[in-house]
Design a protein around this motif. Sequence first.
Motif, PDB file in Angstrom:
ATOM      1  N   ALA A 441      40.843  32.128  42.996  1.00 16.83           N
ATOM      2  CA  ALA A 441      40.500  31.830  44.386  1.00 16.83           C
ATOM      3  C   ALA A 441      41.100  30.961  45.212  1.00 16.83           C
ATOM      4  CB  ALA A 441      39.132  31.994  44.471  1.00 16.83           C
ATOM      5  N   GLN A 442      40.990  29.664  44.596  1.00 14.77           N
ATOM      6  CA  GLN A 442      41.621  28.461  45.122  1.00 14.77           C
ATOM      7  C   GLN A 442      43.099  28.758  45.210  1.00 14.77           C
ATOM      8  OE1 GLN A 442      39.433  25.524  45.221  1.00 14.77           O
ATOM      9  NE2 GLN A 442      41.091  25.461  46.769  1.00 14.77           N
ATOM     10  N   ARG A 443      43.958  29.432  44.237  1.00 11.43           N
ATOM     11  CA  ARG A 443      45.053  29.655  44.578  1.00 11.43           C
ATOM     12  C   ARG A 443      45.681  30.643  45.572  1.00 11.43           C
ATOM     13  NH1 ARG A 443      49.788  32.647  43.217  1.00 11.43           N
ATOM     14  NH2 ARG A 443      51.535  31.490  42.158  1.00 11.43           N
ATOM     15  N   PHE A 444      44.516  31.525  45.948  1.00 17.95           N
ATOM     16  CA  PHE A 444      44.702  32.334  47.073  1.00 17.95           C
ATOM     17  C   PHE A 444      44.661  31.721  48.379  1.00 17.95           C
ATOM     18  CE2 PHE A 444      42.829  34.959  50.365  1.00 17.95           C
ATOM     19  CZ  PHE A 444      43.672  36.139  50.551  1.00 17.95           C
ATOM     20  N   LEU A 445      43.497  30.432  48.413  1.00 20.41           N
ATOM     21  CA  LEU A 445      43.336  29.796  49.435  1.00 20.41           C
ATOM     22  C   LEU A 445      44.581  28.744  49.790  1.00 20.41           C
ATOM     23  CD1 LEU A 445      40.386  30.777  49.233  1.00 20.41           C
ATOM     24  CD2 LEU A 445      39.861  28.281  49.572  1.00 20.41           C
ATOM     25  N   TYR A 446      45.130  28.395  48.937  1.00 22.53           N
ATOM     26  CA  TYR A 446      46.325  27.512  48.955  1.00 22.53           C
ATOM     27  C   TYR A 446      47.431  28.251  49.558  1.00 22.53           C
ATOM     28  CZ  TYR A 446      43.881  23.995  46.342  1.00 22.53           C
ATOM     29  OH  TYR A 446      43.092  23.067  45.892  1.00 22.53           O
ATOM     30  N   GLN A 447      47.769  29.584  49.120  1.00 23.71           N
ATOM     31  CA  GLN A 447      48.578  30.454  49.529  1.00 23.71           C
ATOM     32  C   GLN A 447      48.539  30.783  51.218  1.00 23.71           C
ATOM     33  OE1 GLN A 447      48.626  33.625  46.730  1.00 23.71           O
ATOM     34  NE2 GLN A 447      50.277  32.883  45.884  1.00 23.71           N
ATOM     35  N   ALA A 651      42.689  27.766  57.948  1.00 24.26           N
ATOM     36  CA  ALA A 651      43.089  29.072  57.208  1.00 24.26           C
ATOM     37  C   ALA A 651      42.391  29.180  55.891  1.00 24.26           C
ATOM     38  CB  ALA A 651      44.613  28.874  56.971  1.00 24.26           C
ATOM     39  N   GLU A 652      42.255  28.012  55.100  1.00 27.93           N
ATOM     40  CA  GLU A 652      41.531  28.186  53.966  1.00 27.93           C
ATOM     41  C   GLU A 652      40.115  28.637  54.054  1.00 27.93           C
ATOM     42  OE1 GLU A 652      41.721  25.250  51.002  1.00 27.93           O
ATOM     43  OE2 GLU A 652      43.249  24.141  52.034  1.00 27.93           O
ATOM     44  N   ASP A 658      37.364  36.075  54.132  1.00 32.81           N
ATOM     45  CA  ASP A 658      37.709  37.198  53.791  1.00 32.81           C
ATOM     46  C   ASP A 658      37.340  37.721  52.328  1.00 32.81           C
ATOM     47  OD1 ASP A 658      39.175  39.463  54.551  1.00 32.81           O
ATOM     48  OD2 ASP A 658      41.188  38.744  54.509  1.00 32.81           O
ATOM     49  N   LEU A 659      37.740  36.888  51.464  1.00 36.98           N
ATOM     50  CA  LEU A 659      37.445  37.238  49.897  1.00 36.98           C
ATOM     51  C   LEU A 659      36.045  37.600  49.685  1.00 36.98           C
ATOM     52  CD1 LEU A 659      39.552  34.407  48.173  1.00 36.98           C
ATOM     53  CD2 LEU A 659      40.220  36.930  48.432  1.00 36.98           C
ATOM     54  N   HIS A 672      31.061  27.109  46.781  1.00 31.82           N
ATOM     55  CA  HIS A 672      31.701  25.998  46.084  1.00 31.82           C
ATOM     56  C   HIS A 672      33.088  25.863  46.840  1.00 31.82           C
ATOM     57  CE1 HIS A 672      33.434  23.655  42.716  1.00 31.82           C
ATOM     58  NE2 HIS A 672      34.512  24.540  42.640  1.00 31.82           N
ATOM     59  N   LEU A 673      33.666  26.907  47.256  1.00 33.40           N
ATOM     60  CA  LEU A 673      34.991  26.780  47.794  1.00 33.40           C
ATOM     61  C   LEU A 673      35.039  26.104  49.078  1.00 33.40           C
ATOM     62  CD1 LEU A 673      36.634  30.046  46.809  1.00 33.40           C
ATOM     63  CD2 LEU A 673      37.151  27.979  45.709  1.00 33.40           C
ATOM     64  N   SER A 674      33.927  26.472  49.680  1.00 38.01           N
ATOM     65  CA  SER A 674      33.592  25.960  50.970  1.00 38.01           C
ATOM     66  C   SER A 674      33.404  24.676  51.247  1.00 38.01           C
ATOM     67  CB  SER A 674      32.431  26.585  51.965  1.00 38.01           C
ATOM     68  OG  SER A 674      32.874  27.976  52.174  1.00 38.01           O
ATOM     69  N   GLN A 675      32.821  23.871  50.102  1.00 39.86           N
ATOM     70  CA  GLN A 675      32.313  22.644  49.839  1.00 39.86           C
ATOM     71  C   GLN A 675      33.719  21.844  49.681  1.00 39.86           C
ATOM     72  OE1 GLN A 675      29.482  21.144  50.302  1.00 39.86           O
ATOM     73  NE2 GLN A 675      30.717  19.152  50.373  1.00 39.86           N
ATOM     74  N   GLY A 676      34.587  22.459  48.972  1.00 38.00           N
ATOM     75  CA  GLY A 676      35.833  21.909  48.723  1.00 38.00           C
ATOM     76  C   GLY A 676      36.586  21.810  50.170  1.00 38.00           C
ATOM     77  N   VAL A 677      36.630  22.804  50.956  1.00 34.24           N
ATOM     78  CA  VAL A 677      37.236  22.587  52.023  1.00 34.24           C
ATOM     79  C   VAL A 677      36.680  21.565  52.999  1.00 34.24           C
ATOM     80  CG1 VAL A 677      38.162  23.854  54.267  1.00 34.24           C
ATOM     81  CG2 VAL A 677      38.121  24.901  51.957  1.00 34.24           C
ATOM     82  N   ASN A 678      35.379  21.573  52.967  1.00 35.89           N
ATOM     83  CA  ASN A 678      34.642  20.278  53.866  1.00 35.89           C
ATOM     84  C   ASN A 678      34.832  19.094  53.493  1.00 35.89           C
ATOM     85  OD1 ASN A 678      33.439  22.444  55.429  1.00 35.89           O
ATOM     86  ND2 ASN A 678      31.685  22.443  53.924  1.00 35.89           N
TER      87      ASN A 678
END
Length: 695
Positions: A441-447, A651-652, A658-659, A672-678
């Motif tokens: 999932a993190q890789r998809f966000l970076y892409q 975009a992330e 979307d995912l 968890h991913l949203s916290q990383g973006v924040n």
Amino acid sequence: MALLTAIILLLCLVILSNVLSHYIVAVPVSLIQAALGLIVAVVFNLKLDMDTDWFMLLFTAPLLFNDGRHFPKSELWALKGPIVGNAIFLVFVTTFVGGWFIHWLIPTLPLAASLALAAILSPTDPIAVQSIAERVHLPKGILHLVAGESLINDASGLIGFKYGIAATVTGSFVATRAIGDFFFVAIVGALAGAGLIALINLGRLWLLQQGINDVILHTVLQIVTPLVIYLAVDEGLHASGVIAVVVAGLLNNARGNRYISALPELRIVSERTWDIIVYLLNGIIFLILGIELPVAMHSTIAARDVNTWQALLDVVLVYLVVLVIRVAWVWSYQKLGHLPQVGFKTALLSGLSGVRGAITLVGVLAVPMRLADGQLFPERHLMLFIAAGFVVLSLVVAVVGLPLITQSRTPLTLRGSSVSATSDEETTPVEAPRQLTVAQAQRFLYQMAVRRIESERREQNQKPALDLISEYQLLIRRLDLQADDSQALIPPLVQDELQLRRIGLDGELATLQAQRQTLAPQLYRKFAKRIARRQADIDTMLAHHGTPTLRMRLARWRLALTHRSQHLIGWHAAGQNARLTLEKDLAKGGLKHLSAYLKRPEQRKHHYNRQVIYALIVQYRSRIATVKAKQHKSLQYESELWRLRTVALAAERAAIHDLHEQGYIDNHLAAHLSQGVNNAETAAAIIDQSGTART
């Protein structure tokens, strides 16, 4: 003012009907809407006069375009033969056989009008048949068949209806000419739809390349696309606007046409917007059905040769004839070997599942009030009564009959029954999406972030854009290395990177040697020594399993410290312009040599890691942009870098949404991913504030 009041009333009734559907779950929302329309028409004596062309444009074009966007293309292609048979030839059979029966049943209705009525009764509602097919557990082939047929037969049914009405209005009809015109308007309509959607999407890409990437703007462009295509083809080319919008919808989301990948949030916004539009259009159509019922009933009752019971009997008889034609067609089709041998029961179920809906109503409501000579259209209200009764009867039979046959009590889902096309109960049996790991999932966000930055990259912001892309490439590289479970001494990704870097250095050395005569001896020796050292370092890393030695690490730190010291004290070496020009030429030479190497046939078979190739290209472009930035003394670097980083983080965040919406990640991982973006956004804001304070 009356029109505005009617629109507001219809919208309120659509909302009310969907509220009621949550309490009356056994009755489809479309029947509730028809009932509400009937009540409003009786209580408030509401009547609607709809212009034919506007009705077809505002309802037909968006609905068919949206259906085409969501239809699985691979399944459509795999069953192209049977789908064409049902969607075109079955419609023709129903049109002629059913039309002759209707004319025999109602002699006062002209034959051409009878054929038109039979044609518009042929199309089936896409979402309704998908939902019913899932409930009765049809074989996969038949499920895809009825779904594909329900999409394409909208076009063929409407075209047949259009010619029948035209023949009734003008009083002339030539069969051979009509057939020739049908194929002409169908082929031209399909080609025009494909060509126009290609041009429109090229225009969207051009807007993105010009930096015009407003999500609302692109969403509006997507919404008006079917309207523009329908008008251009129907009015401009006099071909089939219906087929044009169907083809455009099918091609709009093809893999080679995913322009929206540059704007990840566009998919979310546009899909929700389409949900609202389809939700309202379908609700309004069935409300109009209910509103038109009293008008049609009154005219029919007032007719001398037809009474209420006779009109109701006509509806039942027409429904039975059309049902028999459909069941016989499916039964004979499977006997000829074109479908699996599934038995008469399945053929009957497929016939009963042919629920009529929005398109039938859209077409029959477009019947003109008068003929070309000014006389009233013969039996128009009876046509409307039969069509409306046919739709209601098909719904009632599906609601009552199918559960009795299949012993199923699953609520019937119709087009427009819910806001989202991806509701809790899917309309087509699909496999649950696989759950992504944190790294995937993190890789998809970076892409997605990299794609968005690429869409923002322009000549004036090359340096910050490429630097930020390099940061994301480094993060992706780390994830790929962590996920690498190969037992090789050197991970394949590292092996590819070292080999391609060596090729790029060969190109830089060849460029340097080609310019030797024009360079100062000291400058030539300095760069030759640097390239030779880099080549030796790569050879050493290849010999040590891809790991840099201590000497290489110390040399890298010393070089970074030297560059930093020179930057702080403002020291510039003599001949800086010549050195910067040579730096740019070497980077261009390395990039050119690397590109030529990868294009060789023998190297194409190697299948180098595409992520590695892209990262190296970005690094070379970044070197070129760095030289240009130094030469032009750009002062906008920090502000542009901050803007691009904000866009990338947005975009992330959109990619996370979307995912999660598509079921690839659960709530915990999304949080968890949203916290990383924040956290990244907060860190970037702190850095930006620190830089602002210093200036």
